[in-house]
Design a protein around this motif. Structure first.
Motif, PDB file in Angstrom:
ATOM      1  N   THR A   1      -0.659  -0.971   7.937  1.00 24.36           N
ATOM      2  CA  THR A   1       0.592  -0.598   8.608  1.00 24.36           C
ATOM      3  C   THR A   1       1.717  -0.471   7.592  1.00 24.36           C
ATOM      4  O   THR A   1       2.497   0.489   7.612  1.00 24.36           O
ATOM      5  CB  THR A   1       0.973  -1.649   9.662  1.00 24.36           C
TER       6      THR A   1
ATOM      7  N   ARG B   1       1.324   2.752   5.595  1.00 28.66           N
ATOM      8  CA  ARG B   1       1.695   3.941   6.371  1.00 28.66           C
ATOM      9  C   ARG B   1       3.206   4.088   6.446  1.00 28.66           C
ATOM     10  O   ARG B   1       3.741   5.194   6.353  1.00 28.66           O
ATOM     11  CB  ARG B   1       1.104   3.876   7.778  1.00 28.66           C
TER      12      ARG B   1
ATOM     13  N   GLU C   1       4.508   5.341   2.966  1.00 35.34           N
ATOM     14  CA  GLU C   1       4.205   6.759   2.753  1.00 35.34           C
ATOM     15  C   GLU C   1       5.049   7.646   3.661  1.00 35.34           C
ATOM     16  O   GLU C   1       5.545   8.691   3.239  1.00 35.34           O
ATOM     17  CB  GLU C   1       2.712   7.000   2.991  1.00 35.34           C
TER      18      GLU C   1
ATOM     19  N   ALA D   1       4.726   7.101  11.053  1.00 39.68           N
ATOM     20  CA  ALA D   1       3.649   6.196  10.658  1.00 39.68           C
ATOM     21  C   ALA D   1       2.756   5.805  11.829  1.00 39.68           C
ATOM     22  O   ALA D   1       1.690   5.202  11.621  1.00 39.68           O
ATOM     23  CB  ALA D   1       4.238   4.944  10.025  1.00 39.68           C
TER      24      ALA D   1
END
Length: 207
Positions: free
Chosen positions: A20, A23, A26, A49
């Motif tokens: 998590t 994500r 990113e 995400a």
């Protein structure tokens, strides 16, 4: 020895938590690079995400924490990629140019665009500025160390520190030049010339 149920469940939970977090990091960089700082809210990042806003704030209490961690994380990923790619390059002619070219790619990609949006915002937001100043110091050291490693040179040699820093400054300048228009054609020639200068400078007795 038997494991407790809590111990059995702990590892998968930690794996989910790490996934998590990754994500979110990113998604933060992607959003900053694509739509800028003002439009990149915690809610937007969480949606990208695929997690809840509450989950995002659990990992990163403030927006500044999220963005600073995102740029730091992605920088370390990109530098690790450069190290891995450089390790596969043959020695001899062309190696330096390939390494400098990979560095230029970092500064002309989405990571640099995301970081630039943060720098601009930090110029008017004190809390963010404090985060970004610390981040820039850390990232700068990491990039400098990575370039020394992949070029296999020592900073103890007089002049090497300044020469390597000049290459990093050049790459940042190429990133700025590429922001508004595609500067790739001109960039190739500059990377080639800087690589020649770097090779020559590092061969000189005083460098």
């Amino acid at each position: 020895m038997r494991l407790r149920v809590s111990e059995v469940l702990k590892a998968p939970q930690q794996d989910r938590s790490r996934a998590t977090r990754q994500r979110l990091l990113e998604a933060s960089v992607e959003s900053l690079a694509e739509v800028g700082y003002a439009a990149t809210t915690v809610s937007v990042v969480a949606a990208r995400a695929g997690v809840s806003r509450g989950a995002a704030q659990h990992h990163f209490p403030t927006r500044a924490d999220l963005f600073a961690a995102a740029v730091e994380y992605m920088t370390e990923v990109r530098l690790a990629e450069i190290r891995a790619q450089a390790a596969a390059l043959p020695s001899g002619a062309g190696r330096t140019e390939a390494i400098v070219g990979m560095l230029a790619d970092v500064y002309t990609g989405p990571l640099f665009r995301a970081a630039l949006h943060l720098w601009v915002a930090a110029s008017t937001e004190e809390a963010l500025r404090q985060q970004i100043v610390r981040l820039e110091s850390h990232v700068g050291r990491q990039a400098h160390r990575a370039l020394l490693e992949v070029l296999d040179i020592s900073e103890r040699t007089p002049g090497v520190r300044e020469t390597v820093q000049g290459v990093l400054d050049m790459a940042r300048g190429l990133g700025l030049a590429d922001l508004l228009t595609d500067d790739s054609a001109r960039r190739r020639g500059i990377v080639r010339q800087w690589s020649r200068i770097l090779d020559q400078a590092l061969r000189e007795p005083g460098v």
